[in-house]
Write a protein that holds these residues in place. Sequence first.
Motif, PDB file in Angstrom:
ATOM      1  N   ALA A   1       0.820  -1.217   0.000  1.00 47.28           N
ATOM      2  CA  ALA A   1       0.000   0.000   0.000  1.00 47.28           C
ATOM      3  C   ALA A   1       0.851   1.263   0.000  1.00 47.28           C
ATOM      4  CB  ALA A   1      -0.921   0.000   1.217  1.00 47.28           C
ATOM      5  N   ASP A   2       2.054   1.179   0.563  1.00 50.52           N
ATOM      6  CA  ASP A   2       2.880   2.381   0.699  1.00 50.52           C
ATOM      7  C   ASP A   2       4.066   2.427  -0.265  1.00 50.52           C
ATOM      8  OD1 ASP A   2       1.397   3.461   2.891  1.00 50.52           O
ATOM      9  OD2 ASP A   2       2.283   1.907   4.149  1.00 50.52           O
ATOM     10  N   ALA A   3       4.334   1.312  -0.942  1.00 49.09           N
ATOM     11  CA  ALA A   3       5.529   1.246  -1.794  1.00 49.09           C
ATOM     12  C   ALA A   3       5.515   2.320  -2.883  1.00 49.09           C
ATOM     13  CB  ALA A   3       5.651  -0.139  -2.415  1.00 49.09           C
ATOM     14  N   GLU A   4       4.354   2.543  -3.475  1.00 51.87           N
ATOM     15  CA  GLU A   4       4.281   3.524  -4.559  1.00 51.87           C
ATOM     16  C   GLU A   4       4.562   4.934  -4.030  1.00 51.87           C
ATOM     17  OE1 GLU A   4       4.108   3.076  -7.693  1.00 51.87           O
ATOM     18  OE2 GLU A   4       3.947   5.194  -8.261  1.00 51.87           O
ATOM     19  N   ASP A   5       3.978   5.271  -2.891  1.00 48.83           N
ATOM     20  CA  ASP A   5       4.216   6.605  -2.317  1.00 48.83           C
ATOM     21  C   ASP A   5       5.691   6.799  -1.964  1.00 48.83           C
ATOM     22  OD1 ASP A   5       1.614   7.313  -2.569  1.00 48.83           O
ATOM     23  OD2 ASP A   5       1.081   6.941  -0.477  1.00 48.83           O
ATOM     24  N   LEU A   6       6.288   5.763  -1.399  1.00 50.93           N
ATOM     25  CA  LEU A   6       7.705   5.864  -1.023  1.00 50.93           C
ATOM     26  C   LEU A   6       8.576   6.039  -2.261  1.00 50.93           C
ATOM     27  CD1 LEU A   6       7.621   3.045   1.676  1.00 50.93           C
ATOM     28  CD2 LEU A   6       8.083   5.459   2.133  1.00 50.93           C
ATOM     29  N   THR A   7       8.239   5.307  -3.318  1.00 53.01           N
ATOM     30  CA  THR A   7       8.997   5.435  -4.563  1.00 53.01           C
ATOM     31  C   THR A   7       8.877   6.845  -5.127  1.00 53.01           C
ATOM     32  OG1 THR A   7       8.526   3.116  -5.042  1.00 53.01           O
ATOM     33  CG2 THR A   7       9.295   4.477  -6.878  1.00 53.01           C
ATOM     34  N   GLN A   8       7.653   7.347  -5.168  1.00 51.59           N
ATOM     35  CA  GLN A   8       7.436   8.680  -5.721  1.00 51.59           C
ATOM     36  C   GLN A   8       8.165   9.738  -4.885  1.00 51.59           C
ATOM     37  OE1 GLN A   8       5.485   9.776  -8.559  1.00 51.59           O
ATOM     38  NE2 GLN A   8       5.868   7.644  -9.073  1.00 51.59           N
ATOM     39  N   GLU A   9       8.138   9.573  -3.571  1.00 51.15           N
ATOM     40  CA  GLU A   9       8.799  10.552  -2.709  1.00 51.15           C
ATOM     41  C   GLU A   9      10.310  10.541  -2.942  1.00 51.15           C
ATOM     42  OE1 GLU A   9       7.358  12.828  -1.027  1.00 51.15           O
ATOM     43  OE2 GLU A   9       9.216  13.634  -0.196  1.00 51.15           O
ATOM     44  N   ALA A  10      10.874   9.339  -3.080  1.00 53.54           N
ATOM     45  CA  ALA A  10      12.318   9.261  -3.334  1.00 53.54           C
ATOM     46  C   ALA A  10      12.657   9.912  -4.674  1.00 53.54           C
ATOM     47  CB  ALA A  10      12.760   7.806  -3.323  1.00 53.54           C
ATOM     48  N   LEU A  11      11.831   9.657  -5.684  1.00 51.57           N
ATOM     49  CA  LEU A  11      12.092  10.260  -6.993  1.00 51.57           C
ATOM     50  C   LEU A  11      11.892  11.779  -6.958  1.00 51.57           C
ATOM     51  CD1 LEU A  11      10.499   7.471  -9.191  1.00 51.57           C
ATOM     52  CD2 LEU A  11      12.835   8.328  -9.438  1.00 51.57           C
ATOM     53  N   LEU A  12      10.909  12.238  -6.192  1.00 50.34           N
ATOM     54  CA  LEU A  12      10.720  13.690  -6.077  1.00 50.34           C
ATOM     55  C   LEU A  12      11.925  14.351  -5.420  1.00 50.34           C
ATOM     56  CD1 LEU A  12       6.945  13.880  -5.100  1.00 50.34           C
ATOM     57  CD2 LEU A  12       7.994  14.991  -7.066  1.00 50.34           C
ATOM     58  N   LYS A  13      12.470  13.690  -4.425  1.00 46.08           N
ATOM     59  CA  LYS A  13      13.658  14.248  -3.778  1.00 46.08           C
ATOM     60  C   LYS A  13      14.825  14.285  -4.770  1.00 46.08           C
ATOM     61  CE  LYS A  13      12.487  13.016   0.998  1.00 46.08           C
ATOM     62  NZ  LYS A  13      12.368  14.384   1.488  1.00 46.08           N
ATOM     63  N   ALA A  14      14.943  13.236  -5.572  1.00 52.24           N
ATOM     64  CA  ALA A  14      15.999  13.229  -6.583  1.00 52.24           C
ATOM     65  C   ALA A  14      15.752  14.319  -7.629  1.00 52.24           C
ATOM     66  CB  ALA A  14      16.065  11.853  -7.251  1.00 52.24           C
ATOM     67  N   TYR A  15      14.486  14.514  -7.975  1.00 54.46           N
ATOM     68  CA  TYR A  15      14.132  15.530  -8.968  1.00 54.46           C
ATOM     69  C   TYR A  15      14.519  16.927  -8.479  1.00 54.46           C
ATOM     70  CZ  TYR A  15      11.178  18.321 -12.089  1.00 54.46           C
ATOM     71  OH  TYR A  15      10.722  19.247 -12.992  1.00 54.46           O
ATOM     72  N   THR A  16      14.191  17.213  -7.225  1.00 58.72           N
ATOM     73  CA  THR A  16      14.504  18.545  -6.710  1.00 58.72           C
ATOM     74  C   THR A  16      16.018  18.726  -6.515  1.00 58.72           C
ATOM     75  OG1 THR A  16      14.078  17.763  -4.463  1.00 58.72           O
ATOM     76  CG2 THR A  16      12.289  18.862  -5.567  1.00 58.72           C
ATOM     77  N   ALA A  17      16.712  17.620  -6.289  1.00 54.12           N
ATOM     78  CA  ALA A  17      18.170  17.714  -6.089  1.00 54.12           C
ATOM     79  C   ALA A  17      18.928  17.510  -7.398  1.00 54.12           C
ATOM     80  CB  ALA A  17      18.613  16.670  -5.061  1.00 54.12           C
ATOM     81  N   TRP A  18      18.233  17.396  -8.504  1.00 55.10           N
ATOM     82  CA  TRP A  18      18.851  16.984  -9.760  1.00 55.10           C
ATOM     83  C   TRP A  18      20.092  17.792 -10.164  1.00 55.10           C
ATOM     84  CZ3 TRP A  18      18.923  12.624 -12.039  1.00 55.10           C
ATOM     85  CH2 TRP A  18      19.325  12.514 -13.367  1.00 55.10           C
ATOM     86  N   PRO A  19      20.049  19.112 -10.114  1.00 53.76           N
ATOM     87  CA  PRO A  19      21.248  19.861 -10.531  1.00 53.76           C
ATOM     88  C   PRO A  19      22.495  19.461  -9.732  1.00 53.76           C
ATOM     89  CG  PRO A  19      19.377  21.335 -10.291  1.00 53.76           C
ATOM     90  CD  PRO A  19      18.955  20.010  -9.722  1.00 53.76           C
TER      91      PRO A  19
END
Lengths: 163, 335
Positions: A33-51
Amino acid sequence: MRMQQRDAEFKDFYSGEVARLRRLALFVSASPADAEDLTQEALLKAYTAWPRIRNADPGPYVRRTLVNLCRSHHRRKALERRKAPQPAVPTMQPDPAEAMRVAQALSVLSPIKRAVVVMRFYEDMSEADIARILDRPLNTVKSDLRRALVRLRPELGEGVTAQ
Amino acid sequence: MNIEERLRDMGRHQPAELPSQNEWDRFRARGHGRLLRRRVGVALAAAVIVVVGAQGARSLLQEQAAPLPPAGDDKPPVAETVQDLIPMQTWYVRGDLLYLDQLLIETPIAGEPELAPADLIKTALEQVVAGPLDSSAARTVFPTGTRIIGVDVGRRTAVDLSPFLRSLSSSERDLALAQIAATVLQVEEVDSVTVLEDGTSVTDAPLTEAFYEGLLPPIVITQPPFTEHPQSFAGSLVFEGTANVFEANVLYELVGDDEKVLAEGFTTATCGTGCRGDLSQRVRFRVDEPTIATLNVYSASAEDGSRMFEVSVPVYLCPAGSEIGDNPYATCGQS
């Protein structure tokens, strides 16, 4: 950094990683139930830190973030599990019976050991890579892996052929 | 097959899955929203940002509250629609004024028990007490560890919290009560709120909007919502809110990612210079492809024309004719 450039670069990273990260989250969190949210959150953090991370290898960054999120999630859920023990079992294709047995067995491990096992066997990473991603000493990772396998053997009935 | 092979075999069974364009679009818009929230949070030193889909929350709450199970049927009502997001106002504090943010609450998927209005309010209040998701923009004045013990929703709603007053100054006490009152009173059906501390009311009389009106920022934008999932618009958007500014004059601009001004103009609140009036303005725009943008709403200084009280809200702009679909957040329709 312009958003169009960030998007173009990150889309390739996202496409190549999201499915593997989703499954990593599934096994490490043991919570479909939470795996998708955790994945998205990790990717969002990577997205914001991308530069900051794009020129290094961003794969380890996002995996370390994901494992940390899973561990925090595990701690938050610990009290709830004590009240109503319902071990979550990831469902997988195409061999659900075997996958459920393995996933059930994995759920007895701590999140960090689960992460080590999944990265080693599921993602086929070297122990050195796992140590780098999880920011743990190599010998600790080796020890985690050895202890995890010892713990898993009786759960999985070592030597018994699946199906 | 030994244990290592079985674990490896589990991974080998997995087919390669590539995300759909729609999945990527949703993620990208969410990423844009997070970046914009960070930028807005950092950029606004003195001004106040605002947020929220109050109208959406109200209408959805009304829909949620309307059907009740027939007497004797002890099964809770179940959702019939696909999963959706309900925006709920969550009020925090910035400086010495209230600050409005939004929480998107996921509704249950079809077949699961519906969320009752009390569930939505309690979820919003739990976030309000815990503090904002984006800590750079605002804060909560509630001490760490404060809990919502219970919420009894009705025209006179009661909210019971664990002890929180002892460590607050008198001004913080008013802000804390205002955080609760403003969050609960977004629901039109609620007339007043009684705040309790371990079952004992902390005020002589129930709280109404009058209690926190003086703590509102000069410009409040309630629509579009300020959120990690920017709301999508095609062709035009309408912003709504309230303002208490000099001569009721409010200016706005819609700025694209490349800093290009896509639209600008001014409007007038229904009241000004000492009284709070309502705002509602349609903004037309034209984009050729989906674009993340920022709606800036502000007042001009009577002395030097500089911007005051600026509120910035991220939005997702779609080409005219796009079908936004049932989920108005962060997509321009199905690809």
